[in-house]
Structures are given as C-alpha cells and as structure tokens.
Design a protein around this motif. Sequence first.
Motif, PDB file in Angstrom:
ATOM      1  N   SER A 253       0.826  -1.204   0.000  1.00  0.00           N
ATOM      2  CA  SER A 253       0.000   0.000   0.000  1.00  0.00           C
ATOM      3  C   SER A 253       0.862   1.257   0.000  1.00  0.00           C
ATOM      4  O   SER A 253       0.489   2.276  -0.584  1.00  0.00           O
ATOM      5  N   GLY A 254       2.041   1.197   0.643  1.00  0.00           N
ATOM      6  CA  GLY A 254       2.920   2.359   0.665  1.00  0.00           C
ATOM      7  C   GLY A 254       3.436   2.719  -0.722  1.00  0.00           C
ATOM      8  O   GLY A 254       3.453   3.888  -1.106  1.00  0.00           O
ATOM      9  N   ALA A 255       3.871   1.705  -1.477  1.00  0.00           N
ATOM     10  CA  ALA A 255       4.355   1.960  -2.835  1.00  0.00           C
ATOM     11  C   ALA A 255       3.229   2.508  -3.712  1.00  0.00           C
ATOM     12  O   ALA A 255       3.434   3.425  -4.519  1.00  0.00           O
ATOM     13  N   ALA A 256       2.029   1.965  -3.551  1.00  0.00           N
ATOM     14  CA  ALA A 256       0.882   2.433  -4.335  1.00  0.00           C
ATOM     15  C   ALA A 256       0.529   3.872  -3.981  1.00  0.00           C
ATOM     16  O   ALA A 256       0.209   4.686  -4.864  1.00  0.00           O
ATOM     17  N   CYS A 257       0.605   4.200  -2.692  1.00  0.00           N
ATOM     18  CA  CYS A 257       0.277   5.567  -2.260  1.00  0.00           C
ATOM     19  C   CYS A 257       1.294   6.565  -2.817  1.00  0.00           C
ATOM     20  O   CYS A 257       0.922   7.652  -3.272  1.00  0.00           O
ATOM     21  N   GLY A 258       2.568   6.212  -2.802  1.00  0.00           N
ATOM     22  CA  GLY A 258       3.577   7.092  -3.368  1.00  0.00           C
ATOM     23  C   GLY A 258       3.363   7.330  -4.853  1.00  0.00           C
ATOM     24  O   GLY A 258       3.491   8.457  -5.343  1.00  0.00           O
ATOM     25  N   SER A 268      -2.187  16.518   0.635  1.00  0.00           N
ATOM     26  CA  SER A 268      -2.848  16.810   1.909  1.00  0.00           C
ATOM     27  C   SER A 268      -4.117  15.986   2.084  1.00  0.00           C
ATOM     28  O   SER A 268      -4.412  15.503   3.182  1.00  0.00           O
ATOM     29  N   LEU A 269      -4.884  15.823   1.012  1.00  0.00           N
ATOM     30  CA  LEU A 269      -6.106  15.028   1.081  1.00  0.00           C
ATOM     31  C   LEU A 269      -5.777  13.569   1.375  1.00  0.00           C
ATOM     32  O   LEU A 269      -6.424  12.925   2.223  1.00  0.00           O
ATOM     33  N   VAL A 270      -4.763  13.043   0.688  1.00  0.00           N
ATOM     34  CA  VAL A 270      -4.355  11.655   0.917  1.00  0.00           C
ATOM     35  C   VAL A 270      -3.870  11.471   2.347  1.00  0.00           C
ATOM     36  O   VAL A 270      -4.253  10.516   3.038  1.00  0.00           O
ATOM     37  N   LEU A 271      -3.054  12.404   2.822  1.00  0.00           N
ATOM     38  CA  LEU A 271      -2.489  12.302   4.162  1.00  0.00           C
ATOM     39  C   LEU A 271      -3.586  12.358   5.232  1.00  0.00           C
ATOM     40  O   LEU A 271      -3.600  11.555   6.169  1.00  0.00           O
ATOM     41  N   THR A 272      -4.528  13.271   5.082  1.00  0.00           N
ATOM     42  CA  THR A 272      -5.607  13.386   6.057  1.00  0.00           C
ATOM     43  C   THR A 272      -6.473  12.136   6.086  1.00  0.00           C
ATOM     44  O   THR A 272      -6.810  11.607   7.162  1.00  0.00           O
ATOM     45  N   SER A 273      -6.826  11.632   4.923  1.00  0.00           N
ATOM     46  CA  SER A 273      -7.669  10.433   4.853  1.00  0.00           C
ATOM     47  C   SER A 273      -6.979   9.241   5.505  1.00  0.00           C
ATOM     48  O   SER A 273      -7.603   8.469   6.250  1.00  0.00           O
ATOM     49  N   CYS A 274      -5.705   9.102   5.243  1.00  0.00           N
ATOM     50  CA  CYS A 274      -4.966   7.960   5.804  1.00  0.00           C
ATOM     51  C   CYS A 274      -4.812   8.073   7.313  1.00  0.00           C
ATOM     52  O   CYS A 274      -4.882   7.065   8.037  1.00  0.00           O
ATOM     53  N   MET A 275      -4.616   9.274   7.829  1.00  0.00           N
ATOM     54  CA  MET A 275      -4.486   9.438   9.281  1.00  0.00           C
ATOM     55  C   MET A 275      -5.813   9.172   9.995  1.00  0.00           C
ATOM     56  O   MET A 275      -5.836   8.633  11.105  1.00  0.00           O
ATOM     57  N   VAL A 276      -6.911   9.531   9.379  1.00  0.00           N
ATOM     58  CA  VAL A 276      -8.220   9.188   9.953  1.00  0.00           C
ATOM     59  C   VAL A 276      -8.365   7.672  10.036  1.00  0.00           C
ATOM     60  O   VAL A 276      -8.841   7.123  11.047  1.00  0.00           O
ATOM     61  N   ALA A 308      -0.171   3.734   4.726  1.00  0.00           N
ATOM     62  CA  ALA A 308       0.196   3.878   3.314  1.00  0.00           C
ATOM     63  C   ALA A 308       1.020   5.125   3.000  1.00  0.00           C
ATOM     64  O   ALA A 308       1.874   5.084   2.110  1.00  0.00           O
ATOM     65  N   PRO A 309       0.823   6.272   3.693  1.00  0.00           N
ATOM     66  CA  PRO A 309       1.564   7.472   3.268  1.00  0.00           C
ATOM     67  C   PRO A 309       2.954   7.614   3.868  1.00  0.00           C
ATOM     68  O   PRO A 309       3.505   8.719   3.862  1.00  0.00           O
ATOM     69  N   ALA A 310       3.556   6.530   4.352  1.00  0.00           N
ATOM     70  CA  ALA A 310       4.873   6.637   4.984  1.00  0.00           C
ATOM     71  C   ALA A 310       5.891   7.284   4.045  1.00  0.00           C
ATOM     72  O   ALA A 310       6.607   8.230   4.424  1.00  0.00           O
ATOM     73  N   GLY A 311       6.000   6.795   2.835  1.00  0.00           N
ATOM     74  CA  GLY A 311       6.966   7.356   1.898  1.00  0.00           C
ATOM     75  C   GLY A 311       6.622   8.765   1.460  1.00  0.00           C
ATOM     76  O   GLY A 311       7.508   9.579   1.186  1.00  0.00           O
ATOM     77  N   VAL A 312       5.336   9.068   1.394  1.00  0.00           N
ATOM     78  CA  VAL A 312       4.897  10.422   1.039  1.00  0.00           C
ATOM     79  C   VAL A 312       5.384  11.411   2.091  1.00  0.00           C
ATOM     80  O   VAL A 312       5.835  12.519   1.773  1.00  0.00           O
ATOM     81  N   ILE A 313       5.306  11.020   3.372  1.00  0.00           N
ATOM     82  CA  ILE A 313       5.782  11.900   4.440  1.00  0.00           C
ATOM     83  C   ILE A 313       7.297  12.025   4.392  1.00  0.00           C
ATOM     84  O   ILE A 313       7.856  13.119   4.499  1.00  0.00           O
TER      85      ILE A 313
END
Length: 394
Positions: A253-258, A268-276, A308-313
Amino acid sequence: MRWRILALLFLARIGLGLQFQTMASVGDDLSVAFGFDWAGIGVLIGLFMAPGLVLALPAGYWGRFVSDRIMVAAGLGVLALGGGLCALAAGPWSLGLGRVLGGVGFLFTTLYFTKMVADWFDGREIATAMSILVMSWPLGIAMGQLGHAWLAAQWGWRVPFLAASSYTLLAGLAVLWLYRPPAGLPAAQGGAAPSLSPMEWRLILCAAGAWAAFNAAYVVYLSFGPQMLSHHGQSDLAAAGVISLASWLMIFSGAACGQLVDRFGRRSLVLTSCMVAAIAAVLLLGAPAGGPGGGLAASLLFGLVGMAPAGVIMALAGQALRPETRAFGMGVFFTIYYALMMVTPPVAGLLLDKTGAPEAPLWLAAGLFALVVPLGFGFELNKTARVRPAPGQA
C-alpha cells in the motif's frame, strides 16, 4: 541504474527493522530473565533512538568529509555489533549498552539511506522511491515479529539478536561493494556546510515533526498492540501474527500511495484520509468489544490505508532542501525524529503500568497520528509560499 540502486538500498535497509524489532519480540522473555516491567522494556526500545538525539546533526555534517557509501556500510557494521552485544548480555546494563550502540549504527544508516535516495531521485518520482525505501522498515519489522518469536521459542531470546546482526553485517558488505553515487553529484569535501534558509527551516521542521509523530505512533502500535490482543485471549504468537499483518500490507500500500501522489498530487487530502483511517484502526484494536476479530480488521485497515503514506511523508524532507544543504538538513530532520521516538515507548509503557489498561498506549498512538495532519498542512502552506510569485511579478 537508479532503480537497481534503490533495490540494493531497500534490501540493506530491511536489517534496520529486523534489528529494531528484536527487543519488542523478546520482551516477555527479558521480563522473566531480568525482571523488567513494561516501562523498562519501553526504555530499552527507546534507547535504540537515543544516540540520534545528540548525533544526528554531527552525522549530517560529517557527510562533508566521508562518502555516503562508507557512512552506511560503517553504520550497518556498528548496528550488527550492537545486536551482538545484546545477544551476549548478562544484565540490564549490557542490554542497554548494546541498544545504544545499535542506535548509533541505526542513526547513520537511516540518515544516509534517505539522502542517497533523495540524490538519485531528485525531482523524479521521489514520493514513489521514498515509499519503496521506507517500506523496507516495516518489512524488516514484520519478518522480525514472526521470525524472532519463532527463534526465541526454539532456541532462546539471544538467537534473534544474532540473526538480525548477521543480516545487517552482510548488508553492510553489500553496500560497500555495490553502491555507486549518481553522476554529477559533488564528492564529499571538507569545509562548512551551507546554511539552511528560513524557508528551509520551516519546511524541514514541519516534515520532521510529521515523520516523527507518524513513526512514534507506529512503534507504539507494534510494541503494545500484541498485549491488547493477548488481553482478548489470543496466544502470543497469534497476536504477533495479527499485528505483523499491517506491516506486510503496508509494503504494497505504501508503494501504491507514493505512485498515486506522484501522478495526481492531492498530498494533503491523501495524508488526512490515511491518518483518519490509522486513528480508527488503533481505536478499533483497543475496543473491548472488538475481540480477536476486531484485531484482524484493525490490522487490515491499518496496513492498507493508515500506514500507506509513509513514503509520502518521508519525501517531504527531500523536497524541503537544496542538494547542497541536504546532508545537514537531514541531520536536523532526524534530530527531531529521534527525540520523539526516544521518549514515546517509555511513556507508552508507563501508561500501561500505571493504568493497567492495555488500550492506554493505543490512545497515545491515536493522538500522535492526529498530530501528523496539521504538520502536513503546515508544510504545504510554507511550500506554496516559497513558489508563489512576488507581487507584481509575472
């Protein structure tokens, strides 16, 4: 070439998660052997991060004099040495010393792995590349959650430390032999490092805070989630398997999110959704009515969406810095990361000891995940201000 280099760094970096997970995996055995409570186990987990608090800035500066390849290879060797010392430990002090020594190696490898990928993928699919690199950490942890528990059950708690050290030593030799820097990258040279601009300071502080809170919450989930499932009646091995499921899933999921963020933006939308989703998962894991089935559902949600957003962060750090300030800026980034990572496991362990409630550490994790969202928005606001044209400028 850059994708082959990324594959090498990914395989080598698995050793970091494998070595880090040893203490949490054999925590029950150490409690029996040395009389630790969970706050004590939390301290030993946190000691792995302690060297980064004082060495991250010097480590970033030393990159002016020593090549990235040497820094990583040496760091992996020291990491292996620390694990070996833990395997031979006769008491709490030698265990603690081994964890601190391993933490020194962890610091150098983590900082320069990140810099290497930022150098190779600067301006090109950096979120995807960082996502792939970052997923080596949960893969190593997931391997450790299952492998360490099995090794400890078969041959005792010392063997997982030896197994992890063997892997990291071989990884260091592979990096030393096979890694090459990208063409055109300035060689390491002495002298003062260029200063970070005020905007770079704001960006790196937001990026570091988000990365630190995200990882601290993840470590709490990994370290104390199994206790929650054991409280619901699962065996230790079954609980470790359920919690490790999230780490296996986030590799994909992390590779797909990146890739999603690189292609379409909307970070920002992806990050907020994933943190929820992450907050919902840890609360579900701690819900008394959830039971074993709730634990499985929580791990699925946590791995597929929450993490999933680990690499994005992580990619925020590379985007915050110029190439000439990257090594020093990474030192700032990891100083903040290590500060929070060092104190969080002991606090989580203390909450468990004081309240007797196995869900108490998970409340802390939920709060840390919530903190990621405003820090991510702060990064976006500052980045937008940096690229916005001045008044009257085309």
